[in-house]
Motif scaffolding. Structure first.
Motif, mmCIF file in Angstrom:
data_model
loop_
_atom_site.group_PDB
_atom_site.id
_atom_site.type_symbol
_atom_site.label_atom_id
_atom_site.label_comp_id
_atom_site.label_asym_id
_atom_site.label_seq_id
_atom_site.Cartn_x
_atom_site.Cartn_y
_atom_site.Cartn_z
ATOM 1 N N GLU A 165 14.296 41.329 -41.023
ATOM 2 C CA GLU A 165 15.139 41.894 -39.964
ATOM 3 C C GLU A 165 15.356 40.875 -38.857
ATOM 4 O O GLU A 165 16.483 40.682 -38.367
ATOM 5 C CB GLU A 165 14.490 43.161 -39.407
ATOM 6 N N LEU A 166 14.269 40.196 -38.461
ATOM 7 C CA LEU A 166 14.392 39.167 -37.426
ATOM 8 C C LEU A 166 15.260 38.018 -37.921
ATOM 9 O O LEU A 166 16.069 37.449 -37.163
ATOM 10 C CB LEU A 166 12.999 38.668 -37.022
ATOM 11 N N GLY A 167 15.116 37.650 -39.190
ATOM 12 C CA GLY A 167 15.907 36.572 -39.770
ATOM 13 C C GLY A 167 17.401 36.858 -39.710
ATOM 14 O O GLY A 167 18.208 35.951 -39.439
ATOM 15 N N LYS A 168 17.766 38.123 -39.939
ATOM 16 C CA LYS A 168 19.171 38.504 -39.870
ATOM 17 C C LYS A 168 19.711 38.351 -38.449
ATOM 18 O O LYS A 168 20.836 37.881 -38.233
ATOM 19 C CB LYS A 168 19.351 39.953 -40.337
ATOM 20 N N LEU A 169 18.883 38.756 -37.456
ATOM 21 C CA LEU A 169 19.302 38.629 -36.058
ATOM 22 C C LEU A 169 19.515 37.172 -35.677
ATOM 23 O O LEU A 169 20.463 36.816 -34.958
ATOM 24 C CB LEU A 169 18.258 39.276 -35.135
ATOM 25 N N ILE A 170 18.608 36.301 -36.180
ATOM 26 C CA ILE A 170 18.726 34.864 -35.888
ATOM 27 C C ILE A 170 19.991 34.308 -36.537
ATOM 28 O O ILE A 170 20.760 33.547 -35.918
ATOM 29 C CB ILE A 170 17.468 34.114 -36.391
#
Length: 476
Positions: free
Chosen positions: A116-121
């Motif tokens: 999820e964090l990777g998608k935001l980045i």
């Protein structure tokens, strides 16, 4: 008793054989628990490597790291509010703690959060909100002791291999924590210590502290229980003498004659099983459970069992061993190899699940109930203490006695020898003096025999010289 969600944890323990221990003390249990904790941590770290490889393959630009029992997300992110941009890039590498425990369930959660964090980045939409600043974890309300007790078993066996022994240990921790705490109190150190302080009896307080310590370790509750970690110095026990033990077996016969009419015909002879149990505890110094957990009845009745040993099963508290008897004559006097009583034992345990701590506990409590019912002044464990003292009096080496009872030399010396009464000490000293007197008497007799032998040698030499003289005289 356990649920399917625990299977992955028990599968992770499948290749672990818990360290063998002859120490049933808190120290011995702690060493085994530490071994299992380290084993599980190794499994988690190996799985963590696999998770990070998957994240790398997916080009998520996020990794997961383990720190102090928690999992953190590591990524290069925009400068956090209030932080300095020392490199002037507007970005910095951060470790983000989401209050995720470092276990197999936590890894699954952490991997989901990493993606999820990777998608935001990747979308350049990341913002420092309460979740990533850690404010949500701070806002999280404390749970009550009762709420955590409901989760206790599930969480405990995430770091412990589920065996008969560990089931018994957990039941010990769970029952005492539940008994001595208020389920409505918040699960914080202050309330738990307050609960301990309200316990009057020192031994009860000591045992409760052990249980609460395990409870706090399971839920990462910071608490200092060192004040309660020392074993109490004194406790009232009535250690029976050999004569009192022999009289005790006769009280079962007295019960038979004085009990009156028995309503339930099926229970008419049940007292015989508990008399047999009494005799076995006296002869071998066993823990009561060691008679009921997978007993090797065939071996006990076997003609090959010439040493008359009782085989303690590996699922018992301190693993397997062969216990040797003291006062072998009692085995015959108490009729302990009568097949009838062993059939009754089979019947009693056939109705129980030997892996269920509660059912085994019910059998051991039944033993205590019979001790009270027939009017004995001592408890089942007092027979174990009596065995240890008797072994000491008989001059059996401490290591041999400790091994026979299934505990360490430290436990043997610190725990059991504290129960020496004045009468026991007198008996031990008198027997030691008696042995010394016997040795001195043997020495005196040996000296006497040597003197008589030397005298006989002189007589023989004198006769030989006379014979030589006579022969010489006759020849001349």
């Amino acid at each position: 008793m356990h649920n399917q969600g625990q299977d992955k944890y028990q599968q992770a323990f499948a290749d672990l054989e818990p360290a063998s221990s002859t120490d049933g003390s808190f120290l011995g249990s702690s060493l085994q628990a530490q071994q299992q904790k380290e084993h599980m941590r190794t499994k988690v770290l190996l799985e963590l490597e696999k998770v990070n490889l998957r994240l790398k393959s997916a080009k998520a630009k996020v990794t997961i790291r383990e720190s102090n029992g928690s999992l953190q997300l590591r990524a290069t992110l925009p400068i956090k509010p209030g932080d300095k941009d020392s490199n002037g890039t507007g970005r910095k590498q951060y470790n983000i703690s989401l209050n995720i425990p470092s276990n197999l369930d936590g890894l699954k959660t952490a991997e989901e959060e990493a993606y999820e964090l990777g998608k935001l980045i990747a979308r350049k939409t990341f913002e420092w909100n309460d979740k990533y600043l850690g404010n949500e974890a701070i806002k999280k309300e404390f749970k009550t002791i009762g709420e955590l007790l409901e989760q206790f078993e599930n969480e405990y066996f995430k770091t412990h291999k589920r065996t008969t022994k560990s089931e018994h240990t957990f039941f010990y921790y769970f029952s005492r924590t539940k008994r001595f705490t208020n389920p409505k109190d918040l699960a914080i150190a202050e309330n738990l210590i307050s609960s301990l302080e309200q316990i009057d009896k020192e031994w009860a307080k000591y045992n409760a502290a052990r249980a609460i310590a395990a409870f706090c370790v399971t839920f990462n509750i910071e608490i200092n229980l060192s004040k309660y970690s020392k074993m109490p110095e004194n406790n009232s026990r009535n250690i029976p003498t050999d004569a009192e033990i022999y009289d005790g077996i006769l009280k079962f016969e007295d019960y038979l004659h004085n009990r009156g009419n028995q309503v339930n015909q099926n229970l008419q002879d049940s007292w015989q099983l508990w008399r047999w149990t009494y005799g076995m505890l006296a002869v071998f110094g066993l823990r009561p459970r060691e008679l009921f957990i997978n007993p090797d009845i065939d071996w006990w009745l076997s003609q090959e069992n010439t040493d008359l040993t009782w085989k303690v099963h590996k699922d018992c508290k301190t693993g397997e061993r062969e216990a040797l008897p003291l006062h072998r004559q009692w085995i015959e006097d108490f009729d302990l190899r009568n097949p009838k009583y062993l059939e009754m034992l089979k019947g009693a345990i056939a109705k129980k699940d030997n892996t269920n701590h509660a059912e085994i506990t019910a059998l051991t409590q039944r033993v205590s109930w019979w001790f009270r019912k027939i009017g004995l002044d001592f408890k089942p464990y007092d027979l174990r203490h009596a065995w240890a003292i008797r072994a000491h009096i008989l001059g059996i080496p401490i290591k041999a006695a400790a091994d026979n009872l299934g505990h360490s030399v430290q436990v043997h010396t610190q725990t059991y020898q504290r129960w020496f009464s004045l009468d026991m000490r007198k008996l031990a000293i008198n027997q030691a003096l008696s042995k010394r007197n016997e040795v001195e008497l043997i020495r005196e007799e040996n000296a006497k025999f040597r003197m008589e032998n030397d005298k006989l040698k002189l007589e023989v030499e004198k006769l030989r010289m006379e014979l030589v003289y006579k022969r010489s005289y006759t020849q001349n």
